[in-house]
Design a protein around this motif. Structure first.
Motif, PDB file in Angstrom:
ATOM      1  N   ARG A  40      -6.165 -59.389 105.744  1.00  0.00           N
ATOM      2  CA  ARG A  40      -6.460 -57.580 106.054  1.00  0.00           C
ATOM      3  C   ARG A  40      -5.700 -57.487 107.045  1.00  0.00           C
ATOM      4  O   ARG A  40      -4.584 -57.873 107.559  1.00  0.00           O
ATOM      5  CB  ARG A  40      -7.952 -57.814 106.800  1.00  0.00           C
ATOM      6  N   ASP A  41      -4.743 -56.236 106.710  1.00  0.00           N
ATOM      7  CA  ASP A  41      -4.140 -55.401 107.251  1.00  0.00           C
ATOM      8  C   ASP A  41      -4.269 -54.202 108.403  1.00  0.00           C
ATOM      9  O   ASP A  41      -5.304 -53.516 108.012  1.00  0.00           O
ATOM     10  CB  ASP A  41      -2.927 -54.940 106.527  1.00  0.00           C
ATOM     11  N   LEU A  42      -4.728 -55.155 109.909  1.00  0.00           N
ATOM     12  CA  LEU A  42      -5.703 -54.421 110.370  1.00  0.00           C
ATOM     13  C   LEU A  42      -5.196 -52.813 111.147  1.00  0.00           C
ATOM     14  O   LEU A  42      -5.780 -51.823 111.462  1.00  0.00           O
ATOM     15  CB  LEU A  42      -6.266 -54.930 111.461  1.00  0.00           C
ATOM     16  N   ASN A  43      -3.602 -53.065 110.390  1.00  0.00           N
ATOM     17  CA  ASN A  43      -3.244 -51.012 110.536  1.00  0.00           C
ATOM     18  C   ASN A  43      -3.563 -50.248 109.649  1.00  0.00           C
ATOM     19  O   ASN A  43      -2.959 -49.012 109.617  1.00  0.00           O
ATOM     20  CB  ASN A  43      -1.663 -51.412 110.420  1.00  0.00           C
ATOM     21  N   GLU A  44      -3.829 -50.154 108.760  1.00  0.00           N
ATOM     22  CA  GLU A  44      -4.600 -49.289 107.561  1.00  0.00           C
ATOM     23  C   GLU A  44      -5.498 -48.833 108.649  1.00  0.00           C
ATOM     24  O   GLU A  44      -6.740 -47.839 107.942  1.00  0.00           O
ATOM     25  CB  GLU A  44      -5.176 -50.626 106.523  1.00  0.00           C
ATOM     26  N   GLY A  45      -6.269 -49.610 109.728  1.00  0.00           N
ATOM     27  CA  GLY A  45      -7.527 -49.083 109.998  1.00  0.00           C
ATOM     28  C   GLY A  45      -8.533 -49.198 110.637  1.00  0.00           C
ATOM     29  O   GLY A  45      -9.605 -50.229 109.816  1.00  0.00           O
ATOM     30  N   VAL A  46      -9.333 -49.637 111.849  1.00  0.00           N
ATOM     31  CA  VAL A  46     -10.805 -50.649 111.586  1.00  0.00           C
ATOM     32  C   VAL A  46     -11.199 -49.594 113.413  1.00  0.00           C
ATOM     33  O   VAL A  46     -10.940 -48.909 114.153  1.00  0.00           O
ATOM     34  CB  VAL A  46     -10.245 -51.847 112.811  1.00  0.00           C
ATOM     35  N   PRO A  47     -11.831 -49.020 111.890  1.00  0.00           N
ATOM     36  CA  PRO A  47     -13.254 -48.121 113.044  1.00  0.00           C
ATOM     37  C   PRO A  47     -13.512 -48.802 114.140  1.00  0.00           C
ATOM     38  O   PRO A  47     -13.821 -49.925 115.479  1.00  0.00           O
ATOM     39  CB  PRO A  47     -14.148 -47.727 112.329  1.00  0.00           C
ATOM     40  N   ALA A  48     -13.532 -47.172 115.989  1.00  0.00           N
ATOM     41  CA  ALA A  48     -13.328 -48.090 116.818  1.00  0.00           C
ATOM     42  C   ALA A  48     -15.109 -47.806 117.091  1.00  0.00           C
ATOM     43  O   ALA A  48     -15.660 -47.449 116.302  1.00  0.00           O
ATOM     44  CB  ALA A  48     -12.659 -46.954 117.791  1.00  0.00           C
ATOM     45  N   ILE A  49     -15.171 -48.948 117.775  1.00  0.00           N
ATOM     46  CA  ILE A  49     -16.803 -48.673 117.847  1.00  0.00           C
ATOM     47  C   ILE A  49     -17.232 -47.284 119.420  1.00  0.00           C
ATOM     48  O   ILE A  49     -16.764 -46.978 119.536  1.00  0.00           O
ATOM     49  CB  ILE A  49     -17.661 -49.644 118.497  1.00  0.00           C
ATOM     50  N   ILE A  90      -4.004 -65.003 113.005  1.00  0.00           N
ATOM     51  CA  ILE A  90      -4.061 -63.324 113.692  1.00  0.00           C
ATOM     52  C   ILE A  90      -2.539 -63.433 113.728  1.00  0.00           C
ATOM     53  O   ILE A  90      -1.992 -63.636 115.009  1.00  0.00           O
ATOM     54  CB  ILE A  90      -4.489 -63.501 114.787  1.00  0.00           C
ATOM     55  N   GLY A  91      -2.113 -62.305 112.928  1.00  0.00           N
ATOM     56  CA  GLY A  91      -0.712 -61.095 114.379  1.00  0.00           C
ATOM     57  C   GLY A  91      -0.962 -60.542 115.102  1.00  0.00           C
ATOM     58  O   GLY A  91      -1.771 -59.353 115.484  1.00  0.00           O
ATOM     59  N   SER A  92      -0.463 -61.134 116.180  1.00  0.00           N
ATOM     60  CA  SER A  92      -0.672 -60.466 118.067  1.00  0.00           C
ATOM     61  C   SER A  92       0.271 -59.891 118.550  1.00  0.00           C
ATOM     62  O   SER A  92       1.107 -59.966 119.248  1.00  0.00           O
ATOM     63  CB  SER A  92      -1.932 -61.033 118.772  1.00  0.00           C
ATOM     64  N   PRO A  93       0.713 -58.451 118.304  1.00  0.00           N
ATOM     65  CA  PRO A  93       2.585 -58.038 118.755  1.00  0.00           C
ATOM     66  C   PRO A  93       1.303 -57.930 120.189  1.00  0.00           C
ATOM     67  O   PRO A  93       0.697 -57.059 119.939  1.00  0.00           O
ATOM     68  CB  PRO A  93       2.650 -56.920 117.735  1.00  0.00           C
ATOM     69  N   VAL A  94       2.167 -57.559 121.299  1.00  0.00           N
ATOM     70  CA  VAL A  94       2.085 -57.429 122.204  1.00  0.00           C
ATOM     71  C   VAL A  94       2.274 -55.344 122.094  1.00  0.00           C
ATOM     72  O   VAL A  94       3.904 -55.486 122.833  1.00  0.00           O
ATOM     73  CB  VAL A  94       2.438 -58.239 123.358  1.00  0.00           C
ATOM     74  N   TYR A  95       1.434 -54.355 122.654  1.00  0.00           N
ATOM     75  CA  TYR A  95       2.198 -53.486 123.240  1.00  0.00           C
ATOM     76  C   TYR A  95       1.599 -52.870 124.370  1.00  0.00           C
ATOM     77  O   TYR A  95       0.214 -53.255 124.684  1.00  0.00           O
ATOM     78  CB  TYR A  95       0.691 -52.492 121.981  1.00  0.00           C
ATOM     79  N   ASN A  96       2.367 -52.900 125.320  1.00  0.00           N
ATOM     80  CA  ASN A  96       2.159 -52.519 126.552  1.00  0.00           C
ATOM     81  C   ASN A  96       0.754 -52.933 127.651  1.00  0.00           C
ATOM     82  O   ASN A  96       0.143 -52.944 128.141  1.00  0.00           O
ATOM     83  CB  ASN A  96       1.512 -50.725 126.269  1.00  0.00           C
ATOM     84  N   PHE A  97       1.394 -54.807 127.263  1.00  0.00           N
ATOM     85  CA  PHE A  97       1.382 -55.902 127.580  1.00  0.00           C
ATOM     86  C   PHE A  97      -0.201 -56.464 127.023  1.00  0.00           C
ATOM     87  O   PHE A  97      -0.959 -57.148 127.975  1.00  0.00           O
ATOM     88  CB  PHE A  97       1.356 -55.182 129.445  1.00  0.00           C
ATOM     89  N   GLY A  98      -0.579 -55.829 125.921  1.00  0.00           N
ATOM     90  CA  GLY A  98      -1.618 -56.115 125.782  1.00  0.00           C
ATOM     91  C   GLY A  98      -2.450 -56.195 124.512  1.00  0.00           C
ATOM     92  O   GLY A  98      -0.947 -56.235 123.603  1.00  0.00           O
ATOM     93  N   ILE A  99      -3.175 -56.272 123.673  1.00  0.00           N
ATOM     94  CA  ILE A  99      -3.031 -56.359 122.119  1.00  0.00           C
ATOM     95  C   ILE A  99      -3.225 -54.959 121.727  1.00  0.00           C
ATOM     96  O   ILE A  99      -3.396 -53.721 122.436  1.00  0.00           O
ATOM     97  CB  ILE A  99      -4.752 -57.500 121.880  1.00  0.00           C
ATOM     98  N   THR A 100      -2.462 -54.858 120.314  1.00  0.00           N
ATOM     99  CA  THR A 100      -2.893 -53.614 119.803  1.00  0.00           C
ATOM    100  C   THR A 100      -4.501 -52.781 119.878  1.00  0.00           C
ATOM    101  O   THR A 100      -5.443 -54.020 119.565  1.00  0.00           O
ATOM    102  CB  THR A 100      -2.284 -53.574 117.968  1.00  0.00           C
ATOM    103  N   ALA A 101      -4.410 -51.616 119.644  1.00  0.00           N
ATOM    104  CA  ALA A 101      -5.327 -51.202 119.793  1.00  0.00           C
ATOM    105  C   ALA A 101      -6.493 -51.850 118.096  1.00  0.00           C
ATOM    106  O   ALA A 101      -7.621 -51.841 118.414  1.00  0.00           O
ATOM    107  CB  ALA A 101      -5.314 -49.552 119.685  1.00  0.00           C
ATOM    108  N   GLN A 102      -5.978 -51.923 117.824  1.00  0.00           N
ATOM    109  CA  GLN A 102      -6.317 -52.125 116.086  1.00  0.00           C
ATOM    110  C   GLN A 102      -6.854 -54.016 116.167  1.00  0.00           C
ATOM    111  O   GLN A 102      -8.199 -53.598 115.728  1.00  0.00           O
ATOM    112  CB  GLN A 102      -5.449 -51.710 114.757  1.00  0.00           C
ATOM    113  N   LEU A 103      -6.355 -54.468 116.372  1.00  0.00           N
ATOM    114  CA  LEU A 103      -6.899 -55.907 116.956  1.00  0.00           C
ATOM    115  C   LEU A 103      -8.359 -55.596 117.681  1.00  0.00           C
ATOM    116  O   LEU A 103      -9.221 -56.070 117.619  1.00  0.00           O
ATOM    117  CB  LEU A 103      -6.394 -56.718 117.638  1.00  0.00           C
ATOM    118  N   LYS A 104      -8.441 -54.649 119.012  1.00  0.00           N
ATOM    119  CA  LYS A 104      -9.165 -54.548 119.955  1.00  0.00           C
ATOM    120  C   LYS A 104     -10.610 -53.942 119.093  1.00  0.00           C
ATOM    121  O   LYS A 104     -11.694 -54.860 118.974  1.00  0.00           O
ATOM    122  CB  LYS A 104      -8.890 -53.759 121.156  1.00  0.00           C
ATOM    123  N   ASN A 105     -10.462 -52.866 118.132  1.00  0.00           N
ATOM    124  CA  ASN A 105     -11.240 -52.428 117.693  1.00  0.00           C
ATOM    125  C   ASN A 105     -11.986 -53.264 116.174  1.00  0.00           C
ATOM    126  O   ASN A 105     -13.508 -53.501 116.403  1.00  0.00           O
ATOM    127  CB  ASN A 105     -10.370 -51.489 116.622  1.00  0.00           C
TER     128      ASN A 105
END
Length: 195
Positions: A40-49, A90-105
């Motif tokens: 699963r490529d989370l960059n394709e879009g994971v809806p935010a709750i 799980i691929g977890s690049p660090v953006y702005n010191f945290g996980i990506t928005a997609q991974l958080k979603n």
């Protein structure tokens, strides 16, 4: 062995974390030829709750509307992939010191009381036990485990909260300072991963 392979980088073919997750998955498959992989490529879009998600998924109405059924189905699909997996890569690049928005979603979609964790008299209990997670952690300047790293600790905590306590990191960090050294550290960690 069932492997769930997740990528979250926005950088496409230039992504170091995508290269590492592919290498980790290949190593696991080489040692376990019968292993199956769900990608699963989370960059394709994971809806935010949001409020609609809360009404549909968390409050679980007896007769959900068509839109609520859609939201429930999305969350259930993410969760089933985790429930079915033995190993999460799980691929977890660090953006702005945290996980990506997609991974958080994605984490928000699967962190569900009564399904992936529950509250007991002695505190929360994770329900996704018996699984292993291997995180490909990549960062231009944030060293793994440093005071500036708000990604790895959060990931370890969230996975553990849901019962996934066997968490390993393959880190290519400080890439902007010395890319070769960062990649060498990742390769060394990858070589030590038991397949």
């Amino acid at each position: 062995m069932k492997i769930l392979h997740l990528d979250a980088a926005i950088t496409g073919e230039n992504s170091v974390s995508r290269k590492l997750t592919a290498d980790i998955t290949a190593k696991l498959q080489a040692r376990n030829p019968a292993a199956s992989v769900t990608y699963r490529d989370l960059n394709e879009g994971v809806p935010a709750i949001d409020g609609a998600w809360f009404e549909a998924v968390r409050l679980a109405p007896a007769s959900p509307s068509a839109e609520q059924q859609k939201l429930i189905g999305i969350s259930d699909a993410y969760l089933k992939e985790v429930q079915d997996a033995d190993v999460l890569v799980i691929g977890s690049p660090v953006y702005n010191f945290g996980i990506t928005a997609q991974l958080k979603n994605w984490l928000d979609q699967i962190a569900r009381a009564g399904v992936s964790f529950r509250y007991t008299e002695s505190g929360p209990e994770g329900l996704l036990t018996g699984k292993r997670a291997i995180i490909a952690y990549t960062a231009a300047g944030t060293p793994l485990g440093s005071d500036l790293d708000f990604a790895s600790g959060y990931l370890r905590h969230m996975l553990g909260f849901m019962g996934i306590t066997e968490v390993e990191f393959v880190a290519a960090d400080r890439l902007a300072m010395d890319r070769d050294a960062g990649m060498a550290r990742a390769q060394q960690a990858l070589d030590q991963i038991a397949a």
